[in-house]
Design an enzyme around this catalytic site. Structure first.
Site, PDB file in Angstrom:
ATOM      1  N   THR A  60      24.310 -42.491  36.318  1.00  0.00           N
ATOM      2  CA  THR A  60      22.855 -42.648  36.360  1.00  0.00           C
ATOM      3  C   THR A  60      22.329 -42.636  34.927  1.00  0.00           C
ATOM      4  O   THR A  60      23.092 -42.406  33.990  1.00  0.00           O
ATOM      5  CB  THR A  60      22.205 -41.477  37.118  1.00  0.00           C
ATOM      6  OG1 THR A  60      22.511 -40.267  36.409  1.00  0.00           O
ATOM      7  CG2 THR A  60      22.701 -41.365  38.545  1.00  0.00           C
ATOM      8  N   TYR A 109      29.314 -30.588  28.769  1.00  0.00           N
ATOM      9  CA  TYR A 109      28.155 -30.255  29.612  1.00  0.00           C
ATOM     10  C   TYR A 109      27.320 -29.140  28.973  1.00  0.00           C
ATOM     11  O   TYR A 109      26.111 -29.081  29.136  1.00  0.00           O
ATOM     12  CB  TYR A 109      28.621 -29.898  31.025  1.00  0.00           C
ATOM     13  CG  TYR A 109      27.563 -30.165  32.090  1.00  0.00           C
ATOM     14  CD1 TYR A 109      27.015 -31.430  32.248  1.00  0.00           C
ATOM     15  CD2 TYR A 109      27.118 -29.142  32.924  1.00  0.00           C
ATOM     16  CE1 TYR A 109      26.053 -31.676  33.220  1.00  0.00           C
ATOM     17  CE2 TYR A 109      26.160 -29.377  33.899  1.00  0.00           C
ATOM     18  CZ  TYR A 109      25.637 -30.649  34.037  1.00  0.00           C
ATOM     19  OH  TYR A 109      24.676 -30.881  34.997  1.00  0.00           O
ATOM     20  N   ASP A 147       4.903 -34.276  34.857  1.00  0.00           N
ATOM     21  CA  ASP A 147       5.782 -33.755  33.810  1.00  0.00           C
ATOM     22  C   ASP A 147       5.929 -32.267  34.081  1.00  0.00           C
ATOM     23  O   ASP A 147       4.960 -31.509  33.979  1.00  0.00           O
ATOM     24  CB  ASP A 147       5.143 -33.999  32.435  1.00  0.00           C
ATOM     25  CG  ASP A 147       5.986 -33.408  31.313  1.00  0.00           C
ATOM     26  OD1 ASP A 147       6.964 -32.659  31.593  1.00  0.00           O
ATOM     27  OD2 ASP A 147       5.661 -33.681  30.144  1.00  0.00           O
ATOM     28  N   VAL A 148       7.132 -31.845  34.447  1.00  0.00           N
ATOM     29  CA  VAL A 148       7.322 -30.457  34.889  1.00  0.00           C
ATOM     30  C   VAL A 148       7.240 -29.430  33.757  1.00  0.00           C
ATOM     31  O   VAL A 148       7.291 -28.229  34.015  1.00  0.00           O
ATOM     32  CB  VAL A 148       8.641 -30.258  35.683  1.00  0.00           C
ATOM     33  CG1 VAL A 148       8.613 -31.034  36.987  1.00  0.00           C
ATOM     34  CG2 VAL A 148       9.859 -30.618  34.843  1.00  0.00           C
ATOM     35  N   GLN A 173       8.016 -39.576  35.711  1.00  0.00           N
ATOM     36  CA  GLN A 173       7.676 -39.029  34.412  1.00  0.00           C
ATOM     37  C   GLN A 173       7.548 -40.163  33.420  1.00  0.00           C
ATOM     38  O   GLN A 173       8.529 -40.829  33.099  1.00  0.00           O
ATOM     39  CB  GLN A 173       8.762 -38.051  33.974  1.00  0.00           C
ATOM     40  CG  GLN A 173       8.376 -37.257  32.764  1.00  0.00           C
ATOM     41  CD  GLN A 173       9.543 -37.084  31.828  1.00  0.00           C
ATOM     42  OE1 GLN A 173      10.633 -37.565  32.046  1.00  0.00           O
ATOM     43  NE2 GLN A 173       9.288 -36.396  30.732  1.00  0.00           N
ATOM     44  N   LYS A 189      22.278 -25.073  34.723  1.00  0.00           N
ATOM     45  CA  LYS A 189      22.607 -25.261  36.144  1.00  0.00           C
ATOM     46  C   LYS A 189      23.051 -23.938  36.777  1.00  0.00           C
ATOM     47  O   LYS A 189      22.773 -23.695  37.963  1.00  0.00           O
ATOM     48  CB  LYS A 189      23.696 -26.325  36.318  1.00  0.00           C
ATOM     49  CG  LYS A 189      23.256 -27.752  35.969  1.00  0.00           C
ATOM     50  CD  LYS A 189      22.109 -28.256  36.818  1.00  0.00           C
ATOM     51  CE  LYS A 189      21.955 -29.773  36.715  1.00  0.00           C
ATOM     52  NZ  LYS A 189      20.712 -30.244  37.372  1.00  0.00           N
TER      53      LYS A 189
HETATM   54  O1  0WD Z   1      26.550 -37.256  37.613  1.00  0.00           O
HETATM   55  C1  0WD Z   1      25.363 -37.091  37.844  1.00  0.00           C
HETATM   56  N1  0WD Z   1      24.500 -38.057  37.670  1.00  0.00           N
HETATM   57  C2  0WD Z   1      24.917 -35.768  38.369  1.00  0.00           C
HETATM   58  C3  0WD Z   1      23.581 -35.423  38.343  1.00  0.00           C
HETATM   59  C4  0WD Z   1      25.930 -34.841  38.886  1.00  0.00           C
HETATM   60  C5  0WD Z   1      25.393 -33.607  39.399  1.00  0.00           C
HETATM   61  C6  0WD Z   1      24.057 -33.315  39.332  1.00  0.00           C
HETATM   62  N2  0WD Z   1      23.167 -34.214  38.802  1.00  0.00           N
HETATM   63  C7  0WD Z   1      21.756 -33.838  38.764  1.00  0.00           C
HETATM   64  C8  0WD Z   1      21.045 -33.976  37.448  1.00  0.00           C
HETATM   65  O2  0WD Z   1      21.364 -32.913  36.562  1.00  0.00           O
HETATM   66  C9  0WD Z   1      19.599 -33.910  37.909  1.00  0.00           C
HETATM   67  O3  0WD Z   1      19.216 -32.566  38.165  1.00  0.00           O
HETATM   68  O4  0WD Z   1      21.016 -34.638  39.645  1.00  0.00           O
HETATM   69  C10 0WD Z   1      19.659 -34.658  39.241  1.00  0.00           C
HETATM   70  C11 0WD Z   1      19.189 -36.097  39.206  1.00  0.00           C
HETATM   71  O5  0WD Z   1      19.836 -36.762  38.140  1.00  0.00           O
HETATM   72  P1  0WD Z   1      20.286 -38.289  38.137  1.00  0.00           P
HETATM   73  O6  0WD Z   1      19.941 -38.938  39.410  1.00  0.00           O
HETATM   74  O7  0WD Z   1      21.671 -38.299  37.636  1.00  0.00           O
HETATM   75  O8  0WD Z   1      19.426 -38.850  36.905  1.00  0.00           O
HETATM   76  P2  0WD Z   1      18.174 -39.827  36.694  1.00  0.00           P
HETATM   77  O9  0WD Z   1      18.222 -40.982  37.605  1.00  0.00           O
HETATM   78  O10 0WD Z   1      18.130 -40.105  35.216  1.00  0.00           O
HETATM   79  O11 0WD Z   1      16.935 -38.911  37.067  1.00  0.00           O
HETATM   80  C12 0WD Z   1      16.647 -37.682  36.434  1.00  0.00           C
HETATM   81  C13 0WD Z   1      15.170 -37.687  36.067  1.00  0.00           C
HETATM   82  C14 0WD Z   1      14.745 -38.231  34.741  1.00  0.00           C
HETATM   83  O12 0WD Z   1      15.182 -39.389  34.368  1.00  0.00           O
HETATM   84  P3  0WD Z   1      15.520 -39.547  32.752  1.00  0.00           P
HETATM   85  O13 0WD Z   1      16.818 -40.264  32.771  1.00  0.00           O
HETATM   86  O14 0WD Z   1      14.370 -40.304  32.226  1.00  0.00           O
HETATM   87  O15 0WD Z   1      15.653 -38.168  32.156  1.00  0.00           O
HETATM   88  O16 0WD Z   1      14.609 -36.415  35.854  1.00  0.00           O
HETATM   89  C15 0WD Z   1      13.277 -36.661  35.427  1.00  0.00           C
HETATM   90  C16 0WD Z   1      13.249 -38.054  34.887  1.00  0.00           C
HETATM   91  O17 0WD Z   1      12.627 -38.913  35.785  1.00  0.00           O
HETATM   92  N3  0WD Z   1      12.783 -35.781  34.393  1.00  0.00           N
HETATM   93  C17 0WD Z   1      11.576 -35.208  34.469  1.00  0.00           C
HETATM   94  N4  0WD Z   1      10.642 -35.239  35.432  1.00  0.00           N
HETATM   95  C18 0WD Z   1       9.516 -34.559  35.220  1.00  0.00           C
HETATM   96  N5  0WD Z   1       9.285 -33.859  34.123  1.00  0.00           N
HETATM   97  C19 0WD Z   1      11.420 -34.490  33.283  1.00  0.00           C
HETATM   98  C20 0WD Z   1      10.186 -33.793  33.113  1.00  0.00           C
HETATM   99  N6  0WD Z   1       9.889 -33.088  32.006  1.00  0.00           N
HETATM  100  N7  0WD Z   1      12.518 -34.659  32.514  1.00  0.00           N
HETATM  101  C21 0WD Z   1      13.350 -35.439  33.205  1.00  0.00           C
END
Ligand code: 0WD
Length: 254
Positions: free
Chosen positions: A193, A155, A64-65, A40, A162
Site C-alpha cells: 500500500t 519497522y 487529521d487525527v 487526510q 503498534k
Molecule cells: O503491510 C501493510 N500495508 C500493513 C498495514 C500491515 C499491517 C498493518 N497495516 C496498517 C497500517 O499501519 C495502518 O494502520 O494498516 C493501516 C492502514 O494502512 P495501509 O492500508 O497499509 O496504508 P494507506 O493506504 O497508505 O493508508 C493509511 C492512511 C494514510 O495514507 P498515507 O499513505 O497518506 O499516510 O492513514 C492516513 C492516511 O490517509 N493517515 C492519516 N489520517 C488522518 N490523520 C494521518 C493523519 N494525521 N496520517 C496518516
C-alpha cells in the site's frame, strides 16, 4: 438482507483503492452496511470521493487525527447526519520515512511523539467520541502488524507504536465493554500500500512472508476485509480485546 443491513459506520484511513481500509469497506458494503469516510488532505480527497461514491456513500469528510478539532468536526457531522453509529474502522498510521530504515536506537524524540500520536493515541481519541454515539453498543477495529510483537527489520518506532496500540485495544475493551462496545485489532500481513512503500526493503519482506507463511502466499486487502466484516458485524458479538492475525499464518512460524 445482508449481515450489515441497518448498520452505519465510519471508515478512517482510505488513501486509495489499495488501502486496507478500502478492503474492509468493500466487504461491509457487499453485506448492506452504510459507511462514511474520512480522508487526510486534498490529494486524497480526489481519490476517496469516487471510491465512496462507487458504494453509494455520500458522507466524505476531512479528518487529521493530530487535531482534536478536526476529530470533533468529523463526529459532529456524523451526529447531524445519522444521530448514532454502529462501528468505526481505524486504519491510520504514520512515521517519518527516514526512521523506517536503519536502527530503532536512532529514533528522534519528535518523530517518536508524532508516530505514537497518529498511530496510537488517535484510536483512543476516536473511541472517546464514537462511544457517545453508540447507545446500542458498537464495534471499534484498528489495524496492527507483527512488528509490535517481534522485532521486524526497519519497522522500528512503528513497532513500538503498534505495541502501544495493541495494549490500548485491551484497555479500551475494558473501558467500553459495559456499554456493549467491542474493541479489537487485526494484525495484517504485509500488503503493498502507500503507507507500506515508506518501509525500507518492503519488497523483501513480502517475499520472505510468501516463502515462509503456512499458506505460502501474501494476504490481500480482500482477506483483511473478511476479518474486518467479522469484527464490525454481530458474527463477533462475543469477542472483544482481541488481536486477530490475518497473515497467511506467518506469525506461527516466522
Ligand atoms: O503491510 C501493510 N500495508 C500493513 C498495514 C500491515 C499491517 C498493518 N497495516 C496498517 C497500517 O499501519 C495502518 O494502520 O494498516 C493501516 C492502514 O494502512 P495501509 O492500508 O497499509 O496504508 P494507506 O493506504 O497508505 O493508508 C493509511 C492512511 C494514510 O495514507 P498515507 O499513505 O497518506 O499516510 O492513514 C492516513 C492516511 O490517509 N493517515 C492519516 N489520517 C488522518 N490523520 C494521518 C493523519 N494525521 N496520517 C496518516
Amino acid at each position: 438482507k445482508g449481515l450489515m443491513t441497518g448498520k452505519r459506520g465510519l471508515i478512517m484511513g482510505v488513501a486509495n483503492d489499495r488501502s486496507i481500509a478500502w478492503g474492509i469497506a468493500k466487504a461491509v458494503a457487499a453485506q448492506g452496511g452504510e459507511m462514511a469516510f474520512t480522508y487526510q488532505g486534498e490529494a486524497l480527497e480526489r481519490r476517496v470521493k469516487p471510491l465512496a461514491a462507487s458504494i453509494g456513500a455520500d458522507i466524505v469528510v476531512p479528518c487529521d487525527v493530530t487535531d482534536d478539532a478536526s476529530i470533533d468536526a468529523t463526529f459532529a457531522t456524523l451526529k447531524q447526519r445519522w444521530g448514532s453509529l454502529d462501528f468505526v474502522v481505524h486504519a491510520i498510521a504514520f512515521s517519518d520515512k527516514d526512521e523506517l530504515k536503519g536502527k530503532y536506537v536512532d529514533t528522534t524524540r519528535g518523530n517518536f511523539a508524532r508516530t505514537l500520536d497518529i498511530s496510537c493515541f488517535s484510536f483512543a481519541a476516536v473511541a472517546k467520541r464514537a462511544k457517545d454515539m453508540m447507545p446500542n453498543g458498537g464495534s471499534l477495529v484498528t489495524l496492527t502488524y507483527l512488528g509490535a510483537e517481534r522485532v521486524m527489520p526497519h519497522y522500528n518506532v512503528m513497532g513500538v507504536a503498534k505495541a502501544a496500540l495493541e495494549c490500548s485495544v485491551r484497555y479500551l475493551a475494558a473501558d467500553l465493554g459495559d456499554q456493549g462496545i467491542r474493541v479489537n485489532s487485526i494484525s495484517a500481513g504485509p500488503i503493498k500500500t502507500l503507507a507500506a512503500s515508506g518501509i525500507g526493503d518492503f519488497r523483501q519482506i513480502l517475499r520472505w512472508n510468501e516463502l515462509n507463511a503456512p499458506l505460502a502466499r501474501n494476504v490481500t486487502i480482500e482477506d483483511v476485509g473478511g476479518a474486518g466484516l467479522y469484527f464490525v458485524s454481530d458474527l463477533s458479538k462475543g469477542v472483544t480485546g482481541e488481536l486477530h492475525h490475518v497473515d497467511a499464518g506467518y506469525n506461527v512460524v516466522g
